[in-house]
Write a protein that holds these residues in place. Structure first.
Motif, PDB file in Angstrom:
ATOM      1  N   GLU A 382       0.922  -1.177   0.002  1.00  0.00           N
ATOM      2  CA  GLU A 382       0.020  -0.103   0.242  1.00  0.00           C
ATOM      3  C   GLU A 382       0.974   1.461  -0.052  1.00  0.00           C
ATOM      4  O   GLU A 382       0.324   2.341  -0.315  1.00  0.00           O
ATOM      5  N   SER A 383       1.861   1.075   0.688  1.00  0.00           N
ATOM      6  CA  SER A 383       2.806   2.339   0.568  1.00  0.00           C
ATOM      7  C   SER A 383       3.302   3.270  -0.681  1.00  0.00           C
ATOM      8  O   SER A 383       3.333   2.438  -1.808  1.00  0.00           O
ATOM      9  N   ASP A 384       3.420   4.272  -0.499  1.00  0.00           N
ATOM     10  CA  ASP A 384       3.697   5.309  -1.632  1.00  0.00           C
ATOM     11  C   ASP A 384       5.492   5.459  -1.594  1.00  0.00           C
ATOM     12  O   ASP A 384       5.846   5.994  -2.687  1.00  0.00           O
ATOM     13  N   ALA A 385       5.877   5.092  -0.732  1.00  0.00           N
ATOM     14  CA  ALA A 385       7.363   5.328  -0.512  1.00  0.00           C
ATOM     15  C   ALA A 385       8.273   4.596  -1.536  1.00  0.00           C
ATOM     16  O   ALA A 385       7.944   3.685  -2.093  1.00  0.00           O
ATOM     17  N   PRO A 386       9.407   5.128  -1.975  1.00  0.00           N
ATOM     18  CA  PRO A 386      10.165   4.446  -2.791  1.00  0.00           C
ATOM     19  C   PRO A 386      10.537   3.172  -2.236  1.00  0.00           C
ATOM     20  O   PRO A 386      10.681   2.917  -1.031  1.00  0.00           O
ATOM     21  N   GLY A 387      10.810   2.122  -3.192  1.00  0.00           N
ATOM     22  CA  GLY A 387      11.100   0.855  -2.504  1.00  0.00           C
ATOM     23  C   GLY A 387       9.650  -0.019  -2.270  1.00  0.00           C
ATOM     24  O   GLY A 387       9.846  -1.108  -1.665  1.00  0.00           O
ATOM     25  N   ALA A 388       8.401   0.652  -2.553  1.00  0.00           N
ATOM     26  CA  ALA A 388       7.184  -0.014  -2.231  1.00  0.00           C
ATOM     27  C   ALA A 388       6.918  -1.292  -3.109  1.00  0.00           C
ATOM     28  O   ALA A 388       7.551  -1.362  -4.088  1.00  0.00           O
ATOM     29  N   VAL A 389       6.253  -2.190  -2.518  1.00  0.00           N
ATOM     30  CA  VAL A 389       6.170  -3.431  -3.332  1.00  0.00           C
ATOM     31  C   VAL A 389       5.179  -3.330  -4.367  1.00  0.00           C
ATOM     32  O   VAL A 389       3.772  -3.047  -4.028  1.00  0.00           O
ATOM     33  N   LYS A 390       5.557  -3.350  -5.740  1.00  0.00           N
ATOM     34  CA  LYS A 390       4.653  -3.215  -6.733  1.00  0.00           C
ATOM     35  C   LYS A 390       4.184  -4.703  -7.614  1.00  0.00           C
ATOM     36  O   LYS A 390       3.490  -4.590  -8.294  1.00  0.00           O
ATOM     37  N   ALA A 391       5.098  -5.500  -7.205  1.00  0.00           N
ATOM     38  CA  ALA A 391       4.970  -6.789  -7.916  1.00  0.00           C
ATOM     39  C   ALA A 391       5.276  -7.834  -6.818  1.00  0.00           C
ATOM     40  O   ALA A 391       6.138  -7.505  -6.131  1.00  0.00           O
ATOM     41  N   LEU A 392       4.629  -9.129  -7.114  1.00  0.00           N
ATOM     42  CA  LEU A 392       5.127 -10.048  -6.144  1.00  0.00           C
ATOM     43  C   LEU A 392       5.124 -11.476  -6.804  1.00  0.00           C
ATOM     44  O   LEU A 392       4.614 -11.744  -7.808  1.00  0.00           O
ATOM     45  N   ILE A 393       6.146 -12.265  -6.224  1.00  0.00           N
ATOM     46  CA  ILE A 393       6.226 -13.628  -6.663  1.00  0.00           C
ATOM     47  C   ILE A 393       5.739 -14.449  -5.393  1.00  0.00           C
ATOM     48  O   ILE A 393       6.284 -14.219  -4.309  1.00  0.00           O
ATOM     49  N   THR A 394       4.598 -15.247  -5.594  1.00  0.00           N
ATOM     50  CA  THR A 394       4.553 -16.287  -4.529  1.00  0.00           C
ATOM     51  C   THR A 394       4.977 -17.631  -5.069  1.00  0.00           C
ATOM     52  O   THR A 394       5.171 -17.895  -6.192  1.00  0.00           O
ATOM     53  N   CYS A 395       5.355 -18.464  -4.199  1.00  0.00           N
ATOM     54  CA  CYS A 395       5.898 -19.961  -4.470  1.00  0.00           C
ATOM     55  C   CYS A 395       5.048 -20.768  -3.357  1.00  0.00           C
ATOM     56  O   CYS A 395       5.575 -20.374  -2.270  1.00  0.00           O
ATOM     57  N   ALA A 396       4.147 -21.540  -3.735  1.00  0.00           N
ATOM     58  CA  ALA A 396       3.783 -22.733  -2.829  1.00  0.00           C
ATOM     59  C   ALA A 396       3.168 -21.993  -1.601  1.00  0.00           C
ATOM     60  O   ALA A 396       3.400 -22.427  -0.269  1.00  0.00           O
ATOM     61  N   GLY A 397       2.310 -20.762  -1.806  1.00  0.00           N
ATOM     62  CA  GLY A 397       1.585 -20.327  -0.703  1.00  0.00           C
ATOM     63  C   GLY A 397       0.284 -19.729  -1.144  1.00  0.00           C
ATOM     64  O   GLY A 397      -0.225 -19.636  -2.267  1.00  0.00           O
ATOM     65  N   ASN A 398      -0.589 -19.342  -0.175  1.00  0.00           N
ATOM     66  CA  ASN A 398      -1.838 -18.833  -0.514  1.00  0.00           C
ATOM     67  C   ASN A 398      -2.362 -17.815   0.614  1.00  0.00           C
ATOM     68  O   ASN A 398      -3.153 -17.877   1.340  1.00  0.00           O
ATOM     69  N   PRO A 399      -1.386 -16.667   0.758  1.00  0.00           N
ATOM     70  CA  PRO A 399      -1.243 -15.870   1.715  1.00  0.00           C
ATOM     71  C   PRO A 399      -2.865 -15.081   2.009  1.00  0.00           C
ATOM     72  O   PRO A 399      -3.370 -14.588   2.880  1.00  0.00           O
ATOM     73  N   SER A 400      -3.658 -15.071   0.837  1.00  0.00           N
ATOM     74  CA  SER A 400      -4.883 -14.304   0.905  1.00  0.00           C
ATOM     75  C   SER A 400      -5.774 -15.236   1.646  1.00  0.00           C
ATOM     76  O   SER A 400      -6.740 -14.693   2.226  1.00  0.00           O
TER      77      SER A 400
END
Ligand SMILES: Nc1nc2c(c(=O)[nH]1)N[C@H]1C(S)=C(S)[C@@H](COP(=O)(O)OP(=O)(O)OC[C@H]3O[C@@H](n4cnc5c(=O)[nH]c(N)nc54)[C@H](O)[C@@H]3O)O[C@H]1N2
Ligand SMILES: Nc1nc2c(c(=O)[nH]1)N[C@H]1C(S)=C(S)[C@@H](COP(=O)(O)OP(=O)(O)OC[C@H]3O[C@@H](n4cnc5c(=O)[nH]c(N)nc54)[C@H](O)[C@@H]3O)O[C@H]1N2
Ligand code: SF4
Ligand SMILES: [Mo]
Length: 745
Positions: A382-400
């Protein structure tokens, strides 16, 4: 083994939970006729559970993905591997170029630790990515154990386990092996082992806010208020000192911090903690005396002691008590496994272990074990700061579904610029993906439990070759991970992952030769490489680890030693013997001693003391596992979800009356972060003031492809767990003891 009627029996270690049961699988060609427990398995001796018995259904599940999926015109559609990898490159590299490498985050889920590839080839992918935004399921689980062991013994995976095969007295806190089959304590047939323990006259005590099936068979069940473990264990420490029972015996010269600990425990008298923990002082004194007085004793804590406000402290104090009673590192106490894939440990001492090496500029979260708490992922997106997470790689997980405040997290994941999921199901998280990369099914890959033999109550080695051939158009997980490494490292989608594998294994061989004091010094890497058994990928690397491990053949220097070929010739596994005393040589602390009172953990005693003055919330929620569930991901196997709705809110009769609830009716449960409805089940197995509900359900979300699970979706209870409630030392989430308000729906 092929029989006259053309059927064949093959053996495979079940990769589904930590118990490592041997399965005997009967096949006719590639068709699986029968799955049952392997009676000759050296460790599980025939034990298996309904999940392992359904592994063929999992492998053959029509919903299990066989080809990559790619989002085209808003819809996920089947694609070739080349198309999928090109999309990954196009989706991630420009983001990394524009916003830096931290813009791509990673979430690694639990099943990674159940695969060779997840253990061996994740690092190259993470290294190529070079992001600090790494998150894993460890922070909804066991990271507290890594913290306490890292600080006490000098290594985050230097983890002692209860010697349940020989102990005279076992105190279980916050674990329910009758449903879970054990965790960070690998013991296939755990329930049967507990029955055996009782049969030979040993005492079993369980402290749990619920009278679980494990508690049901115990000699004594003690109700403990959720979150009460750390103060209660501190009170046991207090009694051990006060009554002159704190005597580490054979370990005395290998210990630092005894006096600090005595001082720390002083305010925690059994009387002072009694109300908060829900345990009267006399019981605390008696348990302390029993633990010290038994010929051997072991305290074992798991999810209940880990995922709570004082998870790190509780986990630390489990081992503190084990050490003070004088039974640690002796048969029947808590002991260190000596797994076959790790090099021998000749001498104590080392650099020790450190945490908090960097902070997240986005959330202020502190690094532990190279990662940030999963509870901070949503804010990092959600952050607007530099370095904020804009993309994600998931492997063998279901965080939702599996992580706290999951409504917020799911929304954040949906808002990402790009999402890649390495998973063979289109699960509730992957429904938001731009690309899904499915590794081949569990029966088409080889298996060896690197992680779980490190936590096993008996030293064991067991290898399973792939049972079924991998279809030509599928990729093994190690291949997917190395392909990803090449793409993230800027080498392009055409780069050869077999060449990278060759480079990695050569590097590992060079390292084995160059290691200080290596018996292989002076050997030629080419010669050793040529001797490695198995196909490229995980098998050759496993062979190298076994050969240079604690029981290894060292490429012929120790001809009776272990190698992969020997394991291949032993389909029921090899028994490497009972756990053996390992102190001091196992210790990696700079002092070469056990640090009983590490600063970061000792500092938490103050927070605990303040907490004892607070009133406890009238109703708190705890979790509940079921033998036929496996976190969020095996509800698509029909036999595993049959038999009525298990996703219920269990409530004590007195609470039901207080809250106006009736069995079979529905309750609305609200926490600081969310609100859900669940069917009510009245149960006197709970401590009054404590309600329980399972996690991993909520399969009615649009876009997932889990057609069987969707018929009995249940409700996601992580809508209620709070991403601001953490064990502050480790950043582990609180999943047990969530304050909730409940009313009839
Ligand atoms: N409220 C509450 N929440 C909890 C817990 C709790 O007790 N209470 N428990 C927590 C714990 S201990 C854990 S470990 C987490 C688990 O949480 P996660 O690891 O996030 O989720 P899993 O349900 O294990 O999801 C596993 C996914 O991995 C995929 N998968 C399985 N095998 C493989 C494989 O070999 N390769 C790949 N690439 N994918 C595979 C499956 O298809 C599935 O989609 O949940 C946590 N969440
Ligand atoms: N069938 C099945 N097996 C599994 C899994 C699964 O989902 N299903 N998941 C696997 C995974 S990833 C893991 S990590 C393991 C977990 O393995 P376990 O830790 O054995 O499993 P849980 O059922 O979470 O047990 C936690 C126990 O802690 C109790 N508890 C809750 N709060 C507290 C507290 O504050 N103090 C104390 N003393 N007790 C408390 C709960 O009532 C429960 O009985 O199981 C593994 N095995
Ligand atoms: S207990 Fe675990 S390892 Fe054993 S069969 Fe069941 S799921 Fe597999
Ligand atoms: Mo877990």
């Amino acid at each position: 083994m092929t029989s006259p009627d053309n059927t064949k029996v093959a053996y495979k270690t079940c990769p589904l939970c930590e118990a490592t049961c041997g399965l005997e699988i009967t096949l006719d060609g590639e068709k699986i006729l029968k799955v049952r427990g392997d009676k000759d398995d050296v460790f599980s001796k025939g034990y298996f559970c309904p999940k392992g018995g359904s592994i063929d259904l999992l492998h053959n599940d029509p919903d299990r993905l066989r080809t990559p999926l790619l989002r085209k015109n808003g819809k996920l559609e089947p694609a070739t591997w080349q198309e999928a990898f090109e999309a990954v490159e196009k989706g991630l590299l420009p983001l990394m170029e524009a916003h830096g490498r931290d813009a791509v985050g990673v979430y690694l889920g639990n099943p990674n630790s159940h695969t060779l590839a997840g253990n061996m080839f994740m690092r190259p992918m993470l290294k190529a990515l070079g992001s600090r935004n790494i998150f894993t399921a460890s922070t909804v689980d066991q990271i507290v154990k890594h913290v306490s062991c890292g600080l006490m013994f000098g290594g985050p995976v230097t983890v002692p386990v209860p010697d349940i095969e020989r102990t005279n007295y076992l105190l279980i806190l916050g674990a329910n092996p009758f449903e879970s089959n054990g965790s960070v304590c690998t013991a296939p047939g755990f329930p049967e082992r507990l029955r055996q323990l009782k049969k030979r006259g040993a005492k079993l005590v369980v402290a749990d806010p619920k009278r679980t099936r494990t508690a049901e068979i115990a000699d004594e069940h003690i109700f403990i208020r959720p979150g009460g473990d750390a103060p209660w264990l501190m009170a046991i420490v207090n009694v051990l000192f006060a009554e002159g029972l704190a005597d580490p015996k054979h370990l005395a010269e290998h210990i630092n911090g005894l006096d600090e600990l005595r001082t720390l425990a002083e305010p925690f008298t059994p009387e002072h903690v009694a109300d908060w923990c829900g345990i009267d002082a006399a019981t605390t004194r008696r348990i302390a005396a029993e633990l010290a007085g038994a010929p051997s004793s072991a305290v074992y804590g798991r999810m209940g002691t880990s995922t709570q406000l004082f998870g790190s402290a509780a986990t630390w104090l489990v081992d503190v008590v084990n050490i003070l009673t004088g039974h640690f590192d002796r048969p029947g106490g808590n002991m260190f496994p000596a797994p076959a894939h790790l090099p021998p440990k000749p001498k104590a001492g080392g650099k020790g272990w450190s945490m908090y090496r960097w902070n997240s500029p986005l959330t202020g979260a502190r690094e532990v074990l190279g990662e940030f708490p999963i509870a901070s992922l949503a804010a990092s997106i959600e952050s607007d700061a530099p370095g904020a997470v804009k993309a994600l790689i998931t492997c063998a997980g279901n965080p939702s579904l599996t992580c706290p405040n999951s409504s917020r997290l799911d929304k954040a994941i949906a808002s990402l610029d790009f999402l890649v999921c390495i998973d063979f199901y289109l699960n509730e998280t992957a429904r938001h993906a731009d690309v899904v990369l499915p590794p081949t099914g569990p029966l088409s890959t080889s298996h060896y439990d690197i992680v779980f033999y490190s936590f096993a109550v008996h030293n064991i080695a067991n290898y399973s070759p792939p049972l079924l051939p991998k279809p030509a158009d599928e990729m093994d997980k190690w291949e997917v991970l190395l392909k990803m490494a090449l793409i993230l490292g800027g080498q392009g989608t055409g780069a050869d992952h077999f060449a990278l594998e060759e480079m990695l294994i050569r590097g590992a061989v060079d390292q084995a030769i160059a290691a200080k004091g290596s018996p292989l010094a002076g050997k030629s890497a080419d010669e050793l490489l040529a001797q490695l058994s198995g196909n490229p990928g995980q098998d050759r690397l496993l062979d190298l680890m076994l050969r240079t491990g604690a029981y290894g053949d060292w490429f012929g220097l120790n001809p009776d030693g272990l190698n992969l070929d020997k394991l291949k010739a032993a389909p029921h596994g090899i028994d490497l013997g009972h756990l053996r005393p390992m102190v001091p040589q196992v210790l990696r602390t700079p002092s070469a001693k056990i640090e009983l009172a590490p600063e970061q953990l000792a500092a938490d005693a103050g927070r605990m003391l303040e907490h004892l003055d607070k009133a406890h919330p009238p109703t708190v929620l705890i979790g509940r596992r079921h033998l036929r569930s496996n976190n969020s991901w095996m509800h698509n196997i029909e036999p595993l979800i049959k038999g009525g709705d298990r996703c219920t809110l269990q409530v004590h009769p007195a609470d039901a009356e207080r809250l106006g609830l009736s069995g079979g009716g529905k309750a609305r449960i609200s926490s600081r972060v969310g609100s859900i409805q669940l069917p009510v089940e009245i149960s006197d197995t709970l401590m009054p003031g404590v309600v329980s509900a399972p996690h991993g359900w909520g399969h009615d979300l649009d876009g997932a492809k889990l057609s069987v699970a969707a018929t009995n979706p249940g409700v996601n209870t992580n809508v209620l767990t709070d991403d601001e409630l953490l064990d502050t030392v480790s950043g582990n989430c609180v999943l047990n003891g969530i304050p909730v308000e409940i009313r009839p729906a």
